[in-house]
Design a protein around this motif. Sequence first.
Motif, PDB file in Angstrom:
ATOM      1  N   PRO A  10       0.832  -1.208   0.000  1.00 28.41           N
ATOM      2  CA  PRO A  10       0.000   0.000   0.000  1.00 28.41           C
ATOM      3  C   PRO A  10       0.867   1.259   0.000  1.00 28.41           C
ATOM      4  CG  PRO A  10      -0.846  -1.592   1.586  1.00 28.41           C
ATOM      5  CD  PRO A  10       0.483  -2.116   1.110  1.00 28.41           C
ATOM      6  N   GLY A  11       0.608   2.137  -0.958  1.00 31.38           N
ATOM      7  CA  GLY A  11       1.374   3.373  -1.050  1.00 31.38           C
ATOM      8  C   GLY A  11       2.683   3.266  -1.800  1.00 31.38           C
ATOM      9  N   ALA A  12       3.068   2.043  -2.176  1.00 32.86           N
ATOM     10  CA  ALA A  12       4.361   1.847  -2.849  1.00 32.86           C
ATOM     11  C   ALA A  12       4.222   2.030  -4.359  1.00 32.86           C
ATOM     12  CB  ALA A  12       4.919   0.468  -2.526  1.00 32.86           C
ATOM     13  N   VAL A  13       3.556   3.113  -4.740  1.00 30.64           N
ATOM     14  CA  VAL A  13       3.285   3.416  -6.148  1.00 30.64           C
ATOM     15  C   VAL A  13       3.641   4.871  -6.412  1.00 30.64           C
ATOM     16  CG1 VAL A  13       1.505   3.603  -7.930  1.00 30.64           C
ATOM     17  CG2 VAL A  13       1.423   1.705  -6.287  1.00 30.64           C
ATOM     18  N   ASN A  14       4.448   5.093  -7.435  1.00 32.79           N
ATOM     19  CA  ASN A  14       4.796   6.446  -7.876  1.00 32.79           C
ATOM     20  C   ASN A  14       4.594   6.496  -9.380  1.00 32.79           C
ATOM     21  OD1 ASN A  14       5.903   8.887  -8.610  1.00 32.79           O
ATOM     22  ND2 ASN A  14       7.806   8.632  -7.452  1.00 32.79           N
ATOM     23  N   TRP A  82       6.046   0.035  -7.475  1.00 32.89           N
ATOM     24  CA  TRP A  82       5.724   0.347  -8.876  1.00 32.89           C
ATOM     25  C   TRP A  82       6.069   1.798  -9.155  1.00 32.89           C
ATOM     26  CZ3 TRP A  82       2.908  -3.345 -11.896  1.00 32.89           C
ATOM     27  CH2 TRP A  82       2.513  -2.898 -13.164  1.00 32.89           C
ATOM     28  N   VAL A  83       6.942   2.039 -10.128  1.00 32.11           N
ATOM     29  CA  VAL A  83       7.331   3.399 -10.498  1.00 32.11           C
ATOM     30  C   VAL A  83       7.173   3.593 -11.995  1.00 32.11           C
ATOM     31  CG1 VAL A  83       9.218   5.062 -10.646  1.00 32.11           C
ATOM     32  CG2 VAL A  83       8.973   3.644  -8.601  1.00 32.11           C
ATOM     33  N   ARG A  84       6.403   4.605 -12.358  1.00 27.56           N
ATOM     34  CA  ARG A  84       6.331   5.013 -13.766  1.00 27.56           C
ATOM     35  C   ARG A  84       7.015   6.368 -13.884  1.00 27.56           C
ATOM     36  NH1 ARG A  84       0.567   5.488 -15.608  1.00 27.56           N
ATOM     37  NH2 ARG A  84       0.838   7.689 -15.102  1.00 27.56           N
ATOM     38  N   LEU A  85       7.951   6.450 -14.805  1.00 28.61           N
ATOM     39  CA  LEU A  85       8.798   7.631 -14.930  1.00 28.61           C
ATOM     40  C   LEU A  85       8.184   8.675 -15.859  1.00 28.61           C
ATOM     41  CD1 LEU A  85      12.178   5.728 -15.317  1.00 28.61           C
ATOM     42  CD2 LEU A  85      11.375   6.926 -13.261  1.00 28.61           C
ATOM     43  N   GLU A  86       8.285   9.932 -15.451  1.00 27.21           N
ATOM     44  CA  GLU A  86       7.809  11.034 -16.298  1.00 27.21           C
ATOM     45  C   GLU A  86       8.649  11.138 -17.566  1.00 27.21           C
ATOM     46  OE1 GLU A  86       5.005  12.554 -15.723  1.00 27.21           O
ATOM     47  OE2 GLU A  86       5.142  13.956 -14.050  1.00 27.21           O
ATOM     48  N   THR A  87       9.969  10.971 -17.407  1.00 26.00           N
ATOM     49  CA  THR A  87      10.893  11.024 -18.540  1.00 26.00           C
ATOM     50  C   THR A  87      11.620   9.688 -18.640  1.00 26.00           C
ATOM     51  OG1 THR A  87      11.240  13.394 -18.197  1.00 26.00           O
ATOM     52  CG2 THR A  87      12.858  12.221 -19.562  1.00 26.00           C
ATOM     53  N   PRO A  88      11.588   9.033 -19.800  1.00 29.67           N
ATOM     54  CA  PRO A  88      12.248   7.730 -19.949  1.00 29.67           C
ATOM     55  C   PRO A  88      13.738   7.806 -19.634  1.00 29.67           C
ATOM     56  CG  PRO A  88      10.822   8.186 -21.825  1.00 29.67           C
ATOM     57  CD  PRO A  88      10.910   9.459 -21.031  1.00 29.67           C
ATOM     58  N   VAL A  89      14.270   6.695 -19.123  1.00 32.82           N
ATOM     59  CA  VAL A  89      15.674   6.616 -18.715  1.00 32.82           C
ATOM     60  C   VAL A  89      16.368   5.487 -19.467  1.00 32.82           C
ATOM     61  CG1 VAL A  89      17.200   6.008 -16.793  1.00 32.82           C
ATOM     62  CG2 VAL A  89      15.310   7.583 -16.417  1.00 32.82           C
ATOM     63  N   GLU A  90      17.602   5.744 -19.882  1.00 32.46           N
ATOM     64  CA  GLU A  90      18.405   4.727 -20.549  1.00 32.46           C
ATOM     65  C   GLU A  90      19.088   3.835 -19.512  1.00 32.46           C
ATOM     66  OE1 GLU A  90      18.842   4.295 -23.880  1.00 32.46           O
ATOM     67  OE2 GLU A  90      17.606   6.004 -24.505  1.00 32.46           O
TER      68      GLU A  90
END
Length: 272
Positions: A10-14, A82-90
Motif C-alpha cells: 500500500p502506497g508503494a506506487v509512484n 511500482w514506479v512510472r517515470l515522467e521522462t524515460p531513462v536509458e
Amino acid sequence: MSTLNQLLAPGAVNLRGNAATWEEAIRLAGELLEQADATTSEYTEAMVASVVENGPYIVVAPGFAFAHARPSQAVHRTQISWVRLETPVEFGHKTNDPVTLVVALAATDSSTHLEAMKELASLLGNPHVRTQLDAVSTEDELREVLARGGVGTPAAAEQSATTQANSGHAYAADSVESKGKIYTVCGNGLGTSLFLKNTVDQVLDAWGWSKYLTVEATDTISAKGRAKEADFLLTSGEIAATLGDVGVPVHVVEDFTSLSEVDHALRELYDV
C-alpha cells in the motif's frame, strides 16, 4: 484480489517518478519498499549493484525494468513497488531502452512471488493491458487494471504465432534426443528468469509440448554447473556473456514477455 495486488505494498506506487539515471530510477522503486518497511536501504543498494555487476539484464521488455536482488536479511517481507517515470531513462539495453516503468521486487525466498510474476509477465506481454498501465493516474486505477488482467490468454496477435507449431515436426538429420529440460537464466534466478520461464511455458502449452519438457528458472552460478542437464539455456545478452561456453546452446531473448520471439527461438532450437 490478484496476487500482484496482494504483493504491491500500500502506497508503494509512484506514477510520476523523476530520475535522471537508471540508478536513480531503481532507487526510487527501492525507497518505496523501504517506506513500506518491506526492506532496508541495503536492499536498494543491492538492486543497483546487481545491474552494475551483470549489466541491464533486468530490462526484460520494451520500456520495462524489473529491479530485484537476492533474498537477504535486508528483506523483511515479500513485496513489490511500482514506479512510472515522467521522462524515460536509458539503462544501456540495446533493444528495450528507454525505460518508463520500473517494478521492484523484494523476496524473502525463491517461491512466494512465483504466481505474481506469472501475472505480471502476462500483463506486460499484452499490448492492450500495457497501454492501460501506461495511462493510469492513481494507485486505485493501477490496482483495478492489475485485478482485471490476471493470468489470461496471450494477446491475439501473438497467440496466432504459437498455434501452428504442433501441426507436424520433421527432425533434422543431425538431431539428438532431447533431455526434456530448458533453463531460463538470470543473475539471481528469482526475477527476470521467471518472466522468461512463464513465456516459454505459454508457448509450450500452445504447442502441446508441456508434458514433454520442464522449464526451470535458475541463476548464473547454477546454470554453469548444470547446463548440460538441459537442451539449451535461454537468457539475456548480458547474462549470456557472463555464462560463456557451458557446453550447450545459449540463446539470447530480447523481450522476455514476447510469445512470438520465444516461439521463434524454440522453433529454431528444436528445428520445428
